[in-house]
Each structure stands twice: as structure tokens, then as C-alpha cells.
Write an enzyme that holds these catalytic residues in place. Structure first.
Site, PDB file in Angstrom:
ATOM      1  N   ASP A  13     -16.276 -14.999  29.890  1.00 13.70           N
ATOM      2  CA  ASP A  13     -15.432 -14.058  29.821  1.00 13.70           C
ATOM      3  C   ASP A  13     -15.106 -12.627  30.477  1.00 13.70           C
ATOM      4  OD1 ASP A  13     -14.624 -16.238  28.778  1.00 13.70           O
ATOM      5  OD2 ASP A  13     -14.692 -15.421  26.793  1.00 13.70           O
ATOM      6  N   LYS A  16     -14.978 -13.399  35.613  1.00 16.84           N
ATOM      7  CA  LYS A  16     -15.354 -13.565  36.857  1.00 16.84           C
ATOM      8  C   LYS A  16     -13.915 -14.529  37.772  1.00 16.84           C
ATOM      9  CE  LYS A  16     -16.886 -16.580  34.315  1.00 16.84           C
ATOM     10  NZ  LYS A  16     -17.594 -16.101  33.080  1.00 16.84           N
ATOM     11  N   GLY A  40     -11.967 -20.871  30.708  1.00 15.39           N
ATOM     12  CA  GLY A  40     -10.384 -19.949  31.084  1.00 15.39           C
ATOM     13  C   GLY A  40     -10.670 -18.883  31.889  1.00 15.39           C
ATOM     14  N   HIS A  41     -10.400 -19.154  32.950  1.00 13.52           N
ATOM     15  CA  HIS A  41     -10.540 -18.168  34.204  1.00 13.52           C
ATOM     16  C   HIS A  41      -9.458 -17.630  34.524  1.00 13.52           C
ATOM     17  CE1 HIS A  41     -15.135 -19.546  35.800  1.00 13.52           C
ATOM     18  NE2 HIS A  41     -14.978 -18.817  34.624  1.00 13.52           N
ATOM     19  N   GLN A 222     -18.687 -19.709  31.781  1.00 15.23           N
ATOM     20  CA  GLN A 222     -20.104 -19.695  31.083  1.00 15.23           C
ATOM     21  C   GLN A 222     -20.642 -17.810  32.124  1.00 15.23           C
ATOM     22  OE1 GLN A 222     -19.880 -22.788  31.302  1.00 15.23           O
ATOM     23  NE2 GLN A 222     -17.569 -22.875  30.607  1.00 15.23           N
ATOM     24  N   VAL A 411     -10.356  -2.085  36.897  1.00 12.55           N
ATOM     25  CA  VAL A 411     -10.120  -0.996  35.938  1.00 12.55           C
ATOM     26  C   VAL A 411      -8.576  -1.725  35.123  1.00 12.55           C
ATOM     27  CG1 VAL A 411     -10.832   1.357  36.963  1.00 12.55           C
ATOM     28  CG2 VAL A 411      -9.139   0.456  37.491  1.00 12.55           C
TER      29      VAL A 411
HETATM   30  P1  GDP Z   1     -13.807 -15.156  33.260  1.00 18.23           P
HETATM   31  O1  GDP Z   1     -14.147 -16.581  32.167  1.00 18.23           O
HETATM   32  O2  GDP Z   1     -14.823 -14.600  33.390  1.00 18.23           O
HETATM   33  O3  GDP Z   1     -13.330 -15.500  34.103  1.00 18.23           O
HETATM   34  O4  GDP Z   1     -13.084 -14.234  31.858  1.00 18.23           O
HETATM   35  P2  GDP Z   1     -11.884 -14.073  30.945  1.00 18.23           P
HETATM   36  O5  GDP Z   1     -10.155 -14.814  31.789  1.00 18.23           O
HETATM   37  O6  GDP Z   1     -11.857 -15.628  30.607  1.00 18.23           O
HETATM   38  O7  GDP Z   1     -11.486 -12.798  30.205  1.00 18.23           O
HETATM   39  C1  GDP Z   1     -10.999 -12.008  31.112  1.00 18.23           C
HETATM   40  C2  GDP Z   1     -10.022 -10.637  30.366  1.00 18.23           C
HETATM   41  O8  GDP Z   1     -10.084  -9.372  30.967  1.00 18.23           O
HETATM   42  C3  GDP Z   1      -8.857 -11.367  30.880  1.00 18.23           C
HETATM   43  O9  GDP Z   1      -7.748 -11.504  30.255  1.00 18.23           O
HETATM   44  C4  GDP Z   1      -8.575 -10.652  32.077  1.00 18.23           C
HETATM   45  O10 GDP Z   1      -7.297 -10.712  32.829  1.00 18.23           O
HETATM   46  C5  GDP Z   1      -8.938  -9.441  31.492  1.00 18.23           C
HETATM   47  N1  GDP Z   1     -10.207  -8.465  32.525  1.00 18.23           N
HETATM   48  C6  GDP Z   1     -10.584  -8.285  33.744  1.00 18.23           C
HETATM   49  N2  GDP Z   1     -10.908  -7.393  34.400  1.00 18.23           N
HETATM   50  C7  GDP Z   1     -10.196  -6.349  33.505  1.00 18.23           C
HETATM   51  C8  GDP Z   1     -10.263  -5.088  33.633  1.00 18.23           C
HETATM   52  O11 GDP Z   1     -11.004  -4.788  34.574  1.00 18.23           O
HETATM   53  N3  GDP Z   1      -9.403  -4.848  33.162  1.00 18.23           N
HETATM   54  C9  GDP Z   1      -8.509  -4.852  31.754  1.00 18.23           C
HETATM   55  N4  GDP Z   1      -7.767  -4.346  30.514  1.00 18.23           N
HETATM   56  N5  GDP Z   1      -8.824  -6.825  31.926  1.00 18.23           N
HETATM   57  C10 GDP Z   1      -9.525  -7.309  32.559  1.00 18.23           C
HETATM   58  P1  IMO Z   2     -16.228 -18.680  30.842  1.00 15.14           P
HETATM   59  O1  IMO Z   2     -16.138 -19.706  32.194  1.00 15.14           O
HETATM   60  C1  IMO Z   2     -16.938 -17.439  26.324  1.00 15.14           C
HETATM   61  C2  IMO Z   2     -18.691 -20.246  24.218  1.00 15.14           C
HETATM   62  C3  IMO Z   2     -18.179 -20.840  23.131  1.00 15.14           C
HETATM   63  C4  IMO Z   2     -19.603 -21.532  22.086  1.00 15.14           C
HETATM   64  C5  IMO Z   2     -20.476 -21.630  23.263  1.00 15.14           C
HETATM   65  C6  IMO Z   2     -21.037 -23.909  22.932  1.00 15.14           C
HETATM   66  O2  IMO Z   2     -13.937 -18.508  30.094  1.00 15.14           O
HETATM   67  O3  IMO Z   2     -16.588 -17.413  30.516  1.00 15.14           O
HETATM   68  P2  IMO Z   2     -19.560 -25.369  24.443  1.00 15.14           P
HETATM   69  O4  IMO Z   2     -17.684 -25.304  24.518  1.00 15.14           O
HETATM   70  O5  IMO Z   2     -19.537 -24.511  26.169  1.00 15.14           O
HETATM   71  O6  IMO Z   2     -19.668 -26.422  23.991  1.00 15.14           O
HETATM   72  O7  IMO Z   2     -19.359 -23.885  23.547  1.00 15.14           O
HETATM   73  O8  IMO Z   2     -20.311 -21.211  24.473  1.00 15.14           O
HETATM   74  N1  IMO Z   2     -18.579 -20.782  25.810  1.00 15.14           N
HETATM   75  C7  IMO Z   2     -17.180 -19.738  26.359  1.00 15.14           C
HETATM   76  N2  IMO Z   2     -17.894 -18.281  25.343  1.00 15.14           N
HETATM   77  N3  IMO Z   2     -16.656 -18.307  28.023  1.00 15.14           N
HETATM   78  C8  IMO Z   2     -16.685 -19.572  28.564  1.00 15.14           C
HETATM   79  O9  IMO Z   2     -16.920 -19.646  29.875  1.00 15.14           O
HETATM   80  C9  IMO Z   2     -17.151 -20.092  27.412  1.00 15.14           C
HETATM   81  N4  IMO Z   2     -17.525 -21.283  27.553  1.00 15.14           N
HETATM   82  C10 IMO Z   2     -18.269 -21.626  26.805  1.00 15.14           C
HETATM   83  O10 IMO Z   2     -17.688 -20.073  22.528  1.00 15.14           O
HETATM   84  O11 IMO Z   2     -20.014 -20.668  21.835  1.00 15.14           O
HETATM   85 MG    MG Z   3     -13.143 -16.903  30.178  1.00 16.97          MG
END
Ligand code: GDP
Ligand code: IMO
Ligand code: MG
Length: 429
Positions: A13, A16, A40-41, A222, A411
Site C-alpha cells: 500500500d 504503487k 488493491g492498487h 504487496q 503529495v
Molecule cells: P498500492 O497498493 O501500493 O497501490 O497502494 P494503495 O492504493 O493500496 O494505497 C495507497 C493509498 O494512498 C491510496 O488510497 C492512494 O489513493 C493514496 N495515495 C497515493 N499517494 C498519495 C499521496 O502522496 N498522498 C496521499 N494523501 N494519498 C496518496
Molecule cells: P498491495 O499490492 C498490504 C497482507 C495481508 C496479510 C498478509 C497475508 O495493495 O500493496 P494474503 O492475503 O496475501 O494471504 O495476506 O499480507 N497483504 C497486503 N497488505 N497491501 C497488499 O497488497 C497486501 N496483500 C497482502 O494484510 O497481513
Molecule cells: Mg494496496
């Protein structure tokens, strides 16, 4: 041509999805190499937010190819939902999305097994996303799995039924109640949806494109601290999330890896169980969760929040061969007048700067350096000259500690809230 990799250096999270979307114009192809719908991207542009689980984050750019590599595990139910949503938006996934025949399939019974296993662990549960990731990768390495290419086989239904029978026996061992019928119907609809896409031998496709001087970005899922080998085992996911995973998950040789973009949040988050040395189980942690909207993109669970952890980042940089850093969510730290950054750990009476083996059972105490916060909003900043001095100091401190350039600072969640600090692309052949 070499293949660049973008991956998370923390517990996932990191942002990415946003950065892959921002970098896609520089590339011809975006390829996912591991994980599945546990990811979840999130991407935001034109006031709309999108969350992708299986599909690479380059999909919103026309004329770019998106490849789901052999290292990915696909749940046809979730995948169909993603495809249908994109088709509805007018995105021609049938032209721009290619799926490896060697990617493995997640069955509904894999999901049941994930839930049954977690229930049995009780308090020691991993905190899995319950998407069936662990059981699907177990069947892959146990040599029982079903692959995307198998759906083209005449005897696919038999192979499916055989695997389901095995899973049913395991589920009865767990004494786990489930209702397969409806899920199975949806799953078979998902299989039809996959059949309508272009299935490829992705290792050949990718290597041919590299030979043809196409630029490819591999998108990790991840984060490095969730890696099956190097994360805080057993509180990890079931795939190699590090650069080496891009080699095995796409069929690309190690000498074909170019730049490795390591992405990190300006603080830390973790969702699910497991050690988190710099965790803030207090009002500051709560405040970061609120300001950063730190709730899982896949499960909606609150993310645990804490200070930036440099020993963990150094470890991830070493494992991945990171060449360039990307810092996300600096805007969230604007709420705090002073910031702490963990530079070392105290572990078994010693000051250390590495990540020790027994992170699960032995307590780790972070050693912090305090830095002054910027305490002004950053989300409307459009140029580097407008960065407050304290933010520049924070960035320089991290660059100095990690001995790598931070090339992008984000940001805010929107595409436009992205500042390029240094040359991003290497353009080497
Ligand atoms: P990923 O799994 O690495 O793609 O990241 P996620 O989408 O799960 O989580 C990142 C969260 O932070 C999402 O809700 C994005 O919309 C948000 N986000 C990304 N970059 C920024 C940033 O620079 N600032 C803020 N406030 N939110 C951001
Ligand atoms: P993205 O790509 C954050 C965590 C789960 C749990 C552990 C194992 O959005 O960054 P699993 O379902 O793989 O058996 O869970 O890994 N986890 C993540 N945490 N971002 C993710 O993906 C994750 N995918 C799995 O919360 O702790
Ligand atoms: Mg994510």
C-alpha cells in the site's frame, strides 16, 4: 533493452498503483509479476478513483500493453468484475490486456481453505485478505494447481473437479462450513470471461518485446517486508515480492533488469498481523490513519500506522537492488509539528542497524532521530521551489541515510499531485 521494476519497500500500500499510472507514458508495456487479488492498487485522475486488484495499473492509458505474468494468481470471479468495470468505461481490455497461460487460478475452494486456516490459527492468524492466495500458491508449489492455459484443454472440467475433491477433503478436516454452488457458477462465468481475452506465452512475449527495444515496467504487488522468504515470516504473503520475483514471475533473466524503483511512504503502515517495530498505538497513529485515509483498498480494514523505519528500508533496498527511490504521502505528515525517524533498533541489549531473524518473538525497540515537521499543507504544491525547508531536510536526511536519490515525491492521491525531483528514466539499452 532492460526491464525496469517498481515495487513496494514496506508492507504494501505504498502507492504503487498511483506511480505506475504516472510512469506509464514512459513505457510501452506494464506487467504484473506476482500476487493476486490480495492487492488493491489505487489510481486517481479526473476526479475519479479506481482500485485495481489483478490488472496492471497501466490499463487506463490507450495504446499501452498490460500483461499479467505467470507469477500472478487470478481469481476469475474478481477478475471478471474488474474487466467488466473497465469495459463499461470504454477501455478496450480485449486489445490491451494479455494474460499468461502459466498464471495460476484461484478456485472458490482456495478461498474457503484460506478462511478455514485462519479460523484455526485463532489469535495467531496472519490477517490474510482471505482471497485464497496462500492455498493457491500452495497448490502451485505442490504441483496440483490449475493454470490459465488449462482452460483451453478438453478435460479442464475433470481437472477442476479433481482439485475441488481434494479441497473438500481438506475442508472437512478443518470442519469448515461452506456453500460452493453459487460461487462455482460465478467462477465458471469468470473462466468464460478469461477465454474472451488474449492468452499468451508471456515469457516469450516479454523477451521478444525487450529484444525489439520496447520499454517494459514490472509492477510489484504487496511489499518487500511481506516477501515469503525475507518478510516477517509467517506474517507474510505467499509470493516473492522482491525484484527476484519479477525474474521468476515474468521469465526475465536477472541480467535484463534495469532500474529498480523502490517506493515508500514517508511513514509506515501495515494491515494484518505481525511485527511492526515503529508502530504508533496512540493518538499520533490514529491521526495518521485519519489524515492518510489508511484503510485497506481491498478489505477496508484500518491500517496500523507508525514512523518511518530506515533499517527496514535499508534491508529492502539491499534485497531489491533499488536504484531510485519514490516517496509518497509526505502531505499526510503535515499534521505533525515534529517527526521521528527510526535509524537503528535496540535488540537483545545491542544497538543494531539490520533486521534480525527473530523479529516475531523478541522485542525490537526503535532508536529515533527527531526532525522538525513542515506543518503546512503540501497537496496544492505544484513546484519543487515551493517545498518547505523542513520537507527538503526530511528528504535530504533520508537520501543521505539510504544513499539513493528520491526521484519522485507524491503529495496527494491524484495523478497531478506528483513532483519529479530528479531524472527518472535511464534510457540505457
Ligand atoms: P498500492 O497498493 O501500493 O497501490 O497502494 P494503495 O492504493 O493500496 O494505497 C495507497 C493509498 O494512498 C491510496 O488510497 C492512494 O489513493 C493514496 N495515495 C497515493 N499517494 C498519495 C499521496 O502522496 N498522498 C496521499 N494523501 N494519498 C496518496
Ligand atoms: P498491495 O499490492 C498490504 C497482507 C495481508 C496479510 C498478509 C497475508 O495493495 O500493496 P494474503 O492475503 O496475501 O494471504 O495476506 O499480507 N497483504 C497486503 N497488505 N497491501 C497488499 O497488497 C497486501 N496483500 C497482502 O494484510 O497481513
Ligand atoms: Mg494496496
Amino acid at each position: 533493452m532492460k526491464l525496469d521494476v517498481l515495487l513496494g519497500l514496506q508492507w504494501g500500500d505504498e502507492g504503487k498503483g498511483k506511480v505506475v499510472d504516472v510512469l506509464t507514458p514512459e513505457y510501452d508495456i506494464i506487467a504484473r509479476f506476482q500476487g493476486g487479488p490480495n492487492a488493491g492498487h489505487t489510481l486517481e485522475f479526473d476526479g475519479i478513483k479506481h482500485v485495481l486488484h489483478t490488472i496492471p495499473s497501466g490499463i487506463f492509458h490507450p495504446n499501452k500493453l498490460n500483461i499479467i505474468g505467470n507469477g500472478v494468481v487470478i481469481d476469475p470471479i474478481i477478475f471478471k468484475r474488474e474487466i467488466d468495470a473497465l469495459l463499461k468505461m470504454g477501455i478496450d481490455v480485449k486489445k490491451t490486456l494479455l494474460v499468461s497461460r502459466k498464471a495460476h487460478l484461484i478456485l472458490p475452494t482456495h478461498r474457503f481453505l484460506d478462511a478455514a486456516s485462519e479460523a484455526l490459527k485463532g489469535k495467531a492468524k496472519i490477517g490474510s485478505t482471505l482471497k485464497g492466495i496462500g492455498p493457491a500458491y500452495m497448490d502451485k508449489t505442490g504441483r496440483n494447481g490449475l493454470r490459465v492455459g488449462d482452460i483451453e484443454r478438453q478435460d479442464f472440467e475433470d481437472a477442476y473437479n479433481q482439485l475441488v475433491e481434494k479441497h473438500k477433503a481438506l475442508l472437512s478436516y478443518y470442519n469448515y462450513a461452506y456453500d460452493l454452488k453459487e460461487q462455482q457458477e460465478k467462477w465458471l462465468e469468470g473462466i468464460d470471461s478469461i477465454k474472451s481475452l488474449t492468452l499468451i506465452d508471456s515469457e516469450y512475449e516479454i523477451n521478444n518485446h525487450l529484444a525489439g527495444k520496447k520499454r517494459i515496467l514490472a509492477e510489484g504487488a504487496q511489499g518487500s517486508l511481506l516477501d515469503i522468504d525475507f518478510g516477517s515470516y509467517p506474517f507474510v504473503t505467499s509470493s516473492n515480492t522482491i525484484t527476484a520475483g519479477a525474474c521468476t514471475g515474468l521469465g526475465v533473466a536477472p541480467n535484463k533488469i534495469g532500474d529498480v524503483f523502490g517506493i515508500f511512504k514517508a511513514y509506515c503502515t501495515r494491515v494484518g498481523s505481525g511485527p511492526f517495530p515503529t508502530e504508533l498505538e496512540n493518538e499520533t497513529g490514529e491521526a495518521l490513519r485519519k489524515a492518510g485515509n489508511e484503510f485497506g483498498s481491498t478489505t477496508g480494514r484500518p491500517r496500523r500506522c507508525g514512523w518511518l523505519d530506515l533499517p527496514a528500508l535499508r534491508y529492502a533496498i539491499m534485497l531489491n537492488g533499488v536504484t531510485k527511490l519514490i516517496m509518497m504521502k509526505g502531505d499526510v505528515l503535515s499534521i505533525l509539528p515534529t517527526l521521528q525517524v527510526c535509524t537503528h533498533y535496540m535488540f537483545m541489549g545491542k544497538k543494531i542497524s539490520s533486521v534480525p531473524f527473530n523479529v516475531v518473538n523478541e522485542p525490537i525497540t526503535p532508536v529515533y532521530k527527531e526532525l522538525k515537521g513542515w506543518n503546512v499543507p503540501l497537496d496544492n504544491i505544484k513546484s519543487l521551489e515551493k517545498f518547505p525547508e523542513e520537507l527538503n531536510n526530511y528528504i535530504s536526511f533520508i537520501e543521505e541515510e539510504l544513499q539513493l536519490p528520491i526521484v519522485i515525491v507524491s503529495v496527494g492521491p491524484d495523478r497531478s499531485q506528483t513532483l519529479i525531483r530528479k531524472e527518472i528514466m535511464s534510457y540505457e539499452l
